[in-house]
Design a protein around this motif. Sequence first.
Motif, mmCIF file in Angstrom:
data_model
loop_
_atom_site.group_PDB
_atom_site.id
_atom_site.type_symbol
_atom_site.label_atom_id
_atom_site.label_comp_id
_atom_site.label_asym_id
_atom_site.label_seq_id
_atom_site.Cartn_x
_atom_site.Cartn_y
_atom_site.Cartn_z
ATOM 1 N N TRP A 274 38.141 43.306 48.621
ATOM 2 C CA TRP A 274 36.883 42.728 48.138
ATOM 3 C C TRP A 274 35.690 43.514 48.682
ATOM 4 O O TRP A 274 34.753 43.848 47.936
ATOM 5 C CB TRP A 274 36.766 41.265 48.576
ATOM 6 N N ASN A 275 35.712 43.805 49.976
ATOM 7 C CA ASN A 275 34.606 44.555 50.583
ATOM 8 C C ASN A 275 34.453 45.928 49.937
ATOM 9 O O ASN A 275 33.337 46.380 49.639
ATOM 10 C CB ASN A 275 34.839 44.724 52.087
ATOM 11 N N LEU A 276 35.586 46.595 49.728
ATOM 12 C CA LEU A 276 35.548 47.940 49.155
ATOM 13 C C LEU A 276 35.002 47.908 47.734
ATOM 14 O O LEU A 276 34.192 48.765 47.348
ATOM 15 C CB LEU A 276 36.950 48.551 49.182
ATOM 16 N N SER A 277 35.425 46.929 46.941
ATOM 17 C CA SER A 277 34.926 46.850 45.561
ATOM 18 C C SER A 277 33.408 46.638 45.551
ATOM 19 O O SER A 277 32.693 47.214 44.725
ATOM 20 C CB SER A 277 35.629 45.721 44.805
ATOM 21 N N LYS A 278 32.921 45.827 46.495
ATOM 22 C CA LYS A 278 31.478 45.572 46.581
ATOM 23 C C LYS A 278 30.710 46.844 46.932
ATOM 24 O O LYS A 278 29.682 47.168 46.308
ATOM 25 C CB LYS A 278 31.214 44.494 47.634
ATOM 26 N N VAL A 279 31.201 47.596 47.924
ATOM 27 C CA VAL A 279 30.512 48.819 48.345
ATOM 28 C C VAL A 279 30.553 49.868 47.234
ATOM 29 O O VAL A 279 29.558 50.557 46.975
ATOM 30 C CB VAL A 279 31.143 49.377 49.640
ATOM 31 N N LEU A 280 31.697 49.992 46.567
ATOM 32 C CA LEU A 280 31.805 50.952 45.467
ATOM 33 C C LEU A 280 30.815 50.617 44.355
ATOM 34 O O LEU A 280 30.178 51.505 43.781
ATOM 35 C CB LEU A 280 33.237 50.958 44.919
ATOM 36 N N GLU A 281 30.685 49.330 44.056
ATOM 37 C CA GLU A 281 29.739 48.912 43.018
ATOM 38 C C GLU A 281 28.310 49.262 43.424
ATOM 39 O O GLU A 281 27.531 49.785 42.613
ATOM 40 C CB GLU A 281 29.879 47.413 42.778
ATOM 41 N N TYR B 124 39.595 48.097 42.439
ATOM 42 C CA TYR B 124 39.849 47.425 43.717
ATOM 43 C C TYR B 124 39.575 45.924 43.631
ATOM 44 O O TYR B 124 40.229 45.132 44.323
ATOM 45 C CB TYR B 124 39.024 48.078 44.832
ATOM 46 N N ARG B 125 38.642 45.524 42.776
ATOM 47 C CA ARG B 125 38.404 44.092 42.580
ATOM 48 C C ARG B 125 39.632 43.445 41.937
ATOM 49 O O ARG B 125 40.052 42.351 42.329
ATOM 50 C CB ARG B 125 37.163 43.882 41.714
ATOM 51 N N ASP B 126 40.225 44.133 40.949
ATOM 52 C CA ASP B 126 41.439 43.615 40.303
ATOM 53 C C ASP B 126 42.586 43.517 41.308
ATOM 54 O O ASP B 126 43.367 42.555 41.288
ATOM 55 C CB ASP B 126 41.843 44.516 39.137
ATOM 56 N N ARG B 127 42.686 44.501 42.182
ATOM 57 C CA ARG B 127 43.754 44.468 43.196
ATOM 58 C C ARG B 127 43.524 43.320 44.180
ATOM 59 O O ARG B 127 44.481 42.688 44.649
ATOM 60 C CB ARG B 127 43.817 45.803 43.934
ATOM 61 N N ALA B 128 42.263 43.056 44.492
ATOM 62 C CA ALA B 128 41.954 41.932 45.380
ATOM 63 C C ALA B 128 42.372 40.617 44.735
ATOM 64 O O ALA B 128 42.942 39.736 45.394
ATOM 65 C CB ALA B 128 40.461 41.917 45.706
ATOM 66 N N VAL B 129 42.097 40.493 43.441
ATOM 67 C CA VAL B 129 42.487 39.277 42.716
ATOM 68 C C VAL B 129 44.006 39.127 42.710
ATOM 69 O O VAL B 129 44.542 38.036 42.950
ATOM 70 C CB VAL B 129 41.940 39.309 41.274
ATOM 71 N N GLU B 130 44.713 40.229 42.443
ATOM 72 C CA GLU B 130 46.181 40.191 42.434
ATOM 73 C C GLU B 130 46.719 39.698 43.769
ATOM 74 O O GLU B 130 47.624 38.860 43.825
ATOM 75 C CB GLU B 130 46.736 41.591 42.142
ATOM 76 N N ARG B 131 46.158 40.208 44.857
ATOM 77 C CA ARG B 131 46.655 39.819 46.181
ATOM 78 C C ARG B 131 46.254 38.393 46.536
ATOM 79 O O ARG B 131 46.976 37.700 47.245
ATOM 80 C CB ARG B 131 46.144 40.809 47.236
ATOM 81 N N SER B 132 45.123 37.948 46.036
ATOM 82 C CA SER B 132 44.709 36.564 46.282
ATOM 83 C C SER B 132 45.669 35.599 45.600
ATOM 84 O O SER B 132 46.030 34.552 46.154
ATOM 85 C CB SER B 132 43.289 36.334 45.759
ATOM 86 N N VAL B 133 46.105 35.962 44.381
ATOM 87 C CA VAL B 133 47.054 35.125 43.641
ATOM 88 C C VAL B 133 48.396 35.095 44.345
ATOM 89 O O VAL B 133 49.041 34.055 44.478
ATOM 90 C CB VAL B 133 47.216 35.641 42.192
ATOM 91 N N GLU B 134 48.829 36.286 44.828
ATOM 92 C CA GLU B 134 50.110 36.367 45.537
ATOM 93 C C GLU B 134 50.102 35.513 46.788
ATOM 94 O O GLU B 134 51.097 34.951 47.188
ATOM 95 C CB GLU B 134 50.409 37.830 45.896
ATOM 96 N N ASN C 55 48.047 44.967 52.616
ATOM 97 C CA ASN C 55 47.894 43.532 52.369
ATOM 98 C C ASN C 55 46.590 42.947 52.911
ATOM 99 O O ASN C 55 46.462 41.724 53.015
ATOM 100 C CB ASN C 55 49.089 42.781 52.968
ATOM 101 N N LEU C 56 45.629 43.788 53.259
ATOM 102 C CA LEU C 56 44.340 43.303 53.760
ATOM 103 C C LEU C 56 43.447 42.922 52.575
ATOM 104 O O LEU C 56 42.569 43.678 52.154
ATOM 105 C CB LEU C 56 43.668 44.376 54.625
ATOM 106 N N THR C 57 43.676 41.727 52.033
ATOM 107 C CA THR C 57 42.988 41.306 50.802
ATOM 108 C C THR C 57 41.472 41.377 50.941
ATOM 109 O O THR C 57 40.769 41.840 50.035
ATOM 110 C CB THR C 57 43.412 39.872 50.433
ATOM 111 N N GLY C 58 40.941 40.919 52.072
ATOM 112 C CA GLY C 58 39.493 40.915 52.257
ATOM 113 C C GLY C 58 38.882 42.298 52.182
ATOM 114 O O GLY C 58 37.744 42.463 51.709
ATOM 115 N N VAL C 59 39.624 43.301 52.622
ATOM 116 C CA VAL C 59 39.096 44.667 52.596
ATOM 117 C C VAL C 59 38.971 45.163 51.157
ATOM 118 O O VAL C 59 38.047 45.915 50.825
ATOM 119 C CB VAL C 59 39.984 45.609 53.440
#
Length: 531
Positions: free
Chosen positions: A503-510, A521-531, A497-501
């Motif tokens: 986002w960070n991971l998607s940025k580094v992967l990109e 991972y960006r999509d998963r971050a969005v899903e958790r932000s909505v939740e 549930n570490l939403t910020g991580v």
Amino acid sequence: MKIAFLDLSTWDYKIESAYQIPLGGSQSALCYLAENLAEQGHEIFLLNGTKTAGRSRGVSCLPLDDNDDIRQLFRSLDAAIVLNQAGWGKKLKPLLGYATKLFLWTQQVPSLKAMQALGDRAELDAYDRLIFVSNWQRDRFLDSFAIDREKTVVLRNAIAPAFANLFPEQTDILAAKTNPPILAYTSTPFRGLDLLLSIFPKIREAIPGTRLQVFSSKKVYQMATELDESVYGILYQKCRQMEGVEYIGSIPQPQLAEKLRSIAMLAYANTFEETSCIAVVEAMASGCFVVTSELAALPETTAGFGHLVSVEGVEGFSSVRDWQFSQRPDWQNYADRFLEKTVQVLRNWQSEESASLLKKQVEYIQKQCTWTVRSREWVRYLEKICGINERKNPEVVRAIDREVRGQLQQGNSGEAIARCQRAIAQYPQSAILYKSLGNALQTQGKIDAAIRAYAKAIELDPNFAEARANLGSMYYQKRQLTMAIKFYKQAIELEPNLTGVYWNLSKVLEENGQLEEAKIYRDRAVERSVE
């Protein structure tokens, strides 16, 4: 922690046995959990009916004898965990150390003889906590015995390691399945095989070419072949004689995983009150559609992915001795509904909708239902009940952590570093203090020193997700992207549930050119932000 699992049956097995021979669900779960706890650095013991002592996959396996060595071990434990058999609490409690906590971990239903000792108040009170594997099971025990709900917890089962990552991300699951489809029955024979065989010819008639493979026997309970055949041989022979059915019997988990990867469906016409059902979870991990009963804990276990058949109108459920249900009118109505549901799923099994469902199902199991995940849940629970957290990080340490955060918010990083260093001299085993020190050091740009502090925090507490996430950020600042990705992923695995991580991971992967994975991972971050 120092933890002993006690299996008071006469079964002779070690941890490696779960990989080598067919083994019952409770014992397999114990083996995989014990192995994972040992991998995390805990000192783990298995005491059971083994005839030879020795180390097995990091776990000390000992015969459960009454001798001085065992008594000394009992007095030194943080936790003693009894598997599946009540009636030993009053005997064991006086043998344990003053601070040792006694747990009963059961996968049984409360009506079994092995559980009836819980009706004795003194026996019930001997256990510090009772551990169940589903909410349904816990509720049945609360209804049956005078158990304080606050003394209970649900810690669910998981898949055998052989079933992990059978379908890596982006894998076409349906492409691995044999066509015409193969169905599987993987549970013990008394839980619905009789009923499934009675309707299989009609399934095969509706979906020509469909086959059924039966992986079933009482060998998983270490029953002699002769006795197994004398009780259930009529079923096994029926399998051997029926067109389209292949009787394979019980096989080790690695072999079963290999088989299920190409099988389309677990056809589990279940007539038994399951408290969890590892067979279902492992079929889900194998990308199998699951058609089974809307009964007992199965709705929990299937988590919205199963195709459940109502058992409305049935009168009683199967047991080891009472399992011939195919001729009973109440269960025949269920069989008709099961047939209809199975054919319905098979007629649609290669659709895009079905492929999407299987993909989500497999992802769910891999994220939520591995022993890596479960063992960390166990650690958190045991540390709480055994007072380990308080020993490692007493309230004074948590107060210092809050003080340091306040100093950093005020821009007093020098004072924060000095405060951490003084506290660490007093509490050198505190992972929290090393994490706080790392936070203070990074505010001064001392990245290498912060990395050393976070690494020490992880050494002291391997399950410290925040420290791993912070370490990932330090490696990102040093532009060591591979290391940053590694620690971000570890943090998410420990704490999903570490939403910020995300986002960070998607940025580094990109930035590292891994664009498809970055999007995931960006999509998963969005899903958790909505939740």
